[in-house]
Scaffold this active site. Structure first.
Site: not given
Length: 270
Positions: A18, A66, A78, A87, A102, A128, A233
């Protein structure tokens, strides 16, 4: 369209994403002359070289790249370095710098609905996304990670979390122990499966699934029926996407607008 800036998504597969609809809508809303495209990648090294050659200004990175993407970058934030996963890539004057949004996306999605402090959190999956979520949440509260490969779960103990191999017994125990259960695996994506049997979920727990297709996964459906608070999600997707957009443009976008764009796309594909 002179001087149109190019952004995109690299991964495999990417056709379900999306992100192109969301970011292109944001560029239009903020009158930025830019376009965001999905790129299905087989050869990651060549794809990064191509992105550099084309002067791509920013990229999102999705499965399965990732972690591997780190070796092709000029710099890493960092947090991304500690997590071992990127990502989001920002082109800073020709240098590709990697970030991880994320964890921030998951944290903001959770905070929208629930107080996290002093909550016990079970994260399923140490890939990831799971790594980023465990790292970010471990700064605030107690986190346990269960993963099919024990080594990957144990690696996360450097964050101060408890990492265990996924087994039926541990899943039963920690599902009962947890105040918040997070699915950070692909289980449930466009399929009628759940990583947690419905009978292990209990009233007043929080169930958060990072899968957003379908919007209500089997995990979330069974959690809702059990009396849990459920978080889909799509919230994580828009919050992590908002952070990526901020890194690229300096603009803090409206997550409600982003979610509505995504919901329109989902409505049209179902």
């Amino acid at each position: 369209m002179i001087n149109t800036q190019l952004y995109g998504l690299i991964g495999k597969p990417v056709e379900h994403s999306l992100s192109p609809a969301i970011h292109n809508a944001l560029f239009k809303k903020h009158k930025i002359n830019a376009v965001y495209l999905p790129f299905e990648v087989d050869d990651l090294e060549s794809a990064v070289k191509g992105a550099r050659a084309l002067g791509i200004q920013g990229l999102n990175v999705t499965m399965p790249y990732k972690e591997r993407i780190l070796e092709f970058l000029d710099g890493i934030s960092d947090d991304a370095k500690v997590i071992g996963s990127v990502n989001t890539i920002v082109n800073r004057e020709g240098k590709f710098v990697g970030y991880n949004t994320d964890g921030i996306g998951a944290l903001k999605a959770l905070k929208r609905f629930v107080e996290i402090k002093n909550k016990r959190i079970l994260v399923l999956g140490a890939g990831g996304a799971g790594r980023a979520i465990a790292y970010t949440l471990s700064k605030l509260t107690e986190v346990v990670v269960l993963n099919r490969t024990e080594r990957k779960a144990k690696e996360l103990e450097k964050f101060g979390v408890k990492g265990e191999k996924l087994s039926k017994g541990r899943l039963e125990y920690y599902s009962s122990w947890a105040d918040i259960v997070i699915n950070a695996t692909p289980i449930g994506m466009n399929e009628d499966r759940s990583p947690v049997p419905g009978e292990l979920l209990k009233k007043n727990q929080v169930a958060f699934d990072i899968v957003y297709s379908p919007l209500e996964t089997r995990l979330l459906m069974e959690a809702r029926e059990a009396g849990c608070l459920t978080i889909d999600g799509l919230w994580m997707l828009v919050y992590q996407g908002a952070e990526s957009f901020r890194l690229w443009t300096g603009i803090k976008p409206d997550v409600e607008f982003m979610r509505n764009v995504a919901l329109e796309v989902l409505k049209n594909v179902q």
